[in-house]
Design a protein around this motif. Sequence first.
Motif, PDB file in Angstrom:
ATOM      1  N   ARG A   8       0.826  -1.202   0.000  1.00 55.52           N
ATOM      2  CA  ARG A   8       0.000   0.000   0.000  1.00 55.52           C
ATOM      3  C   ARG A   8       0.863   1.254   0.000  1.00 55.52           C
ATOM      4  N   GLY A   9       0.489   2.209  -0.851  1.00 61.51           N
ATOM      5  CA  GLY A   9       1.164   3.483  -0.849  1.00 61.51           C
ATOM      6  C   GLY A   9       1.848   3.819  -2.154  1.00 61.51           C
ATOM      7  N   TRP A  18       4.593   7.912 -10.978  1.00 58.17           N
ATOM      8  CA  TRP A  18       4.364   7.246  -9.711  1.00 58.17           C
ATOM      9  C   TRP A  18       3.057   6.476  -9.768  1.00 58.17           C
ATOM     10  N   ALA A  19       2.977   5.474  -8.931  1.00 59.09           N
ATOM     11  CA  ALA A  19       1.714   4.758  -8.719  1.00 59.09           C
ATOM     12  C   ALA A  19       1.389   4.810  -7.240  1.00 59.09           C
ATOM     13  N   TYR A  20       0.117   4.893  -6.933  1.00 60.78           N
ATOM     14  CA  TYR A  20      -0.348   4.765  -5.560  1.00 60.78           C
ATOM     15  C   TYR A  20      -1.277   3.558  -5.522  1.00 60.78           C
ATOM     16  N   LEU A  21      -0.850   2.520  -4.814  1.00 60.21           N
ATOM     17  CA  LEU A  21      -1.546   1.233  -4.822  1.00 60.21           C
ATOM     18  C   LEU A  21      -2.304   1.016  -3.515  1.00 60.21           C
ATOM     19  N   VAL A  22      -3.481   0.392  -3.646  1.00 57.83           N
ATOM     20  CA  VAL A  22      -4.267   0.014  -2.470  1.00 57.83           C
ATOM     21  C   VAL A  22      -4.620  -1.467  -2.598  1.00 57.83           C
ATOM     22  N   PRO A  23      -3.794  -2.338  -1.988  1.00 58.56           N
ATOM     23  CA  PRO A  23      -4.111  -3.770  -1.994  1.00 58.56           C
ATOM     24  C   PRO A  23      -5.385  -4.025  -1.186  1.00 58.56           C
ATOM     25  N   PHE A  48     -11.836   5.787  -3.196  1.00 62.50           N
ATOM     26  CA  PHE A  48     -13.259   5.504  -3.020  1.00 62.50           C
ATOM     27  C   PHE A  48     -13.923   6.322  -1.921  1.00 62.50           C
ATOM     28  N   ASP A  49     -13.147   6.893  -1.027  1.00 61.54           N
ATOM     29  CA  ASP A  49     -13.767   7.766  -0.035  1.00 61.54           C
ATOM     30  C   ASP A  49     -12.807   8.884   0.318  1.00 61.54           C
ATOM     31  N   LEU A  50     -13.257   9.801   1.154  1.00 62.54           N
ATOM     32  CA  LEU A  50     -12.448  10.975   1.470  1.00 62.54           C
ATOM     33  C   LEU A  50     -11.253  10.613   2.337  1.00 62.54           C
ATOM     34  N   LYS A  51     -11.431   9.688   3.253  1.00 55.77           N
ATOM     35  CA  LYS A  51     -10.323   9.284   4.117  1.00 55.77           C
ATOM     36  C   LYS A  51      -9.174   8.700   3.304  1.00 55.77           C
ATOM     37  N   LEU A  52      -9.489   7.773   2.421  1.00 55.63           N
ATOM     38  CA  LEU A  52      -8.456   7.157   1.586  1.00 55.63           C
ATOM     39  C   LEU A  52      -7.769   8.194   0.698  1.00 55.63           C
ATOM     40  N   THR A  53      -8.565   9.100   0.125  1.00 58.86           N
ATOM     41  CA  THR A  53      -7.991  10.102  -0.772  1.00 58.86           C
ATOM     42  C   THR A  53      -7.119  11.082  -0.006  1.00 58.86           C
ATOM     43  N   ARG A  54      -7.552  11.495   1.184  1.00 58.82           N
ATOM     44  CA  ARG A  54      -6.710  12.379   2.004  1.00 58.82           C
ATOM     45  C   ARG A  54      -5.377  11.710   2.334  1.00 58.82           C
ATOM     46  N   GLU A  55      -5.450  10.450   2.700  1.00 59.93           N
ATOM     47  CA  GLU A  55      -4.223   9.712   3.024  1.00 59.93           C
ATOM     48  C   GLU A  55      -3.288   9.678   1.828  1.00 59.93           C
ATOM     49  N   GLY A  80     -17.071   5.195  -8.694  1.00 58.34           N
ATOM     50  CA  GLY A  80     -16.749   5.925  -7.485  1.00 58.34           C
ATOM     51  C   GLY A  80     -15.395   5.605  -6.892  1.00 58.34           C
ATOM     52  N   ASP A  81     -14.925   4.363  -7.076  1.00 51.48           N
ATOM     53  CA  ASP A  81     -13.619   4.020  -6.516  1.00 51.48           C
ATOM     54  C   ASP A  81     -12.471   4.680  -7.270  1.00 51.48           C
ATOM     55  N   HIS A  82     -12.796   5.461  -8.294  1.00 52.57           N
ATOM     56  CA  HIS A  82     -11.786   6.229  -9.019  1.00 52.57           C
ATOM     57  C   HIS A  82     -12.098   7.727  -9.026  1.00 52.57           C
ATOM     58  N   THR A  83     -13.206   8.113  -8.374  1.00 48.33           N
ATOM     59  CA  THR A  83     -13.645   9.516  -8.484  1.00 48.33           C
ATOM     60  C   THR A  83     -14.190  10.130  -7.197  1.00 48.33           C
ATOM     61  N   PHE A  84     -14.530   9.333  -6.197  1.00 47.75           N
ATOM     62  CA  PHE A  84     -15.247   9.892  -5.048  1.00 47.75           C
ATOM     63  C   PHE A  84     -14.400  10.859  -4.223  1.00 47.75           C
ATOM     64  N   GLY A  85     -13.092  10.866  -4.418  1.00 46.77           N
ATOM     65  CA  GLY A  85     -12.247  11.829  -3.724  1.00 46.77           C
ATOM     66  C   GLY A  85     -11.954  13.090  -4.517  1.00 46.77           C
ATOM     67  N   ASN A  86     -12.602  13.267  -5.671  1.00 42.22           N
ATOM     68  CA  ASN A  86     -12.289  14.401  -6.549  1.00 42.22           C
ATOM     69  C   ASN A  86     -12.390  15.756  -5.843  1.00 42.22           C
ATOM     70  N   GLN A  87     -13.356  15.901  -4.932  1.00 42.10           N
ATOM     71  CA  GLN A  87     -13.587  17.202  -4.306  1.00 42.10           C
ATOM     72  C   GLN A  87     -12.382  17.696  -3.518  1.00 42.10           C
TER      73      GLN A  87
END
Length: 342
Positions: A8-9, A18-23, A48-55, A80-87
């Motif tokens: 992860r990371g 760069w790639a950011y991976l989430v196993p 997929f959510d704000l927490k993951l995107t912030r991280e 959504g798992d590719h867009t829900f953090g857009n904001q």
Amino acid sequence: MGKWQYTRGLHDLGGGCWAYLVPDGSWGWSNSGFITDGEASLLVDTLFDLKLTREMLETLRASIPASASIDVLVNTHADGDHTFGNQLVTGARIIGTQGTVDDFARFDPVVLENVCLNAEKFGSAGVFMRECFRPFDFSGIKLTPPTETFSGTLDLMVGEKKVQLIEVGPSHSLGDALIYVPDDKVLYTGDILFTEGTPIAWYGPVRRWIDVCDRVLDMDVETIVAGHGPLSTKDDVRRMRDYLNYISERARPLYDAGMDYLQAAYKIDLGEYRDWNDAERVVVSMQTLFDDFDNAAERPVRVPMPYFSEMKSFRHHLGRGPVHEAYCKACEQAKGFSATGV
């Protein structure tokens, strides 16, 4: 891919890519990418959510100075798992295909949150959706679609680095796009590629998706960032293309024999693909193949939720345990340790 670890990371691919991976790449666990040259930057997808995107954004900012202010965000498709953090990517140009914009509200975070909180009200479909999406928090998400669209191809400059956006949908989704960095031989595919997992054809035509795989195989590419799964090569593209060919070839005679798509899904011997992660997705892909074979003047628009009930039954048929079982057990254990102070 031998030299890469599926952790992860953030992963440095070289040349400012760069790639950011989430196993582990199963339902909802997706990948993003980052491209930089000097102070210029481009982000490929959010999570997929704000927490993951912030991280993810915090990790980028701690490692890559150019990520302090992201110039461009490209969405490979609308899921959504590719867009829900857009904001959270404030101030960036957001670019996608017109199909991505048209498809943006298909998975509404408000609906997903309601289903996950009140799953039984939605029957077995709701119960399986909660199972698939239980690691994620859909609260506070505001749909933030692309504000710029393209068709065909679009060349962008990230500093002095050329990045090419290539429209390849509808295939997995209505608006798929590839992001190609030719000088670095790096390709970000979104959900055109699922590595070490079963793809799902929400839209099709599946034949078009197979053709996109062949197109990728003809490209001058060495490192591929899949939408889900570990860092990949063309060998992974071939494996997924072979799966799509395999189910297509076995579906047609069953369609011609008058079966419906669900009967056909149970009838097909998945062979080596039976053990792939999320093999229940064949149910949706079979419906899409049958729509392909119908070749109707106007392709039907399918609501996703009912298929989750059918996928739940098919997963049970395969003898699989719950989705995210190991992850969620670890979460419960961690909560127990915290509560007891151990």
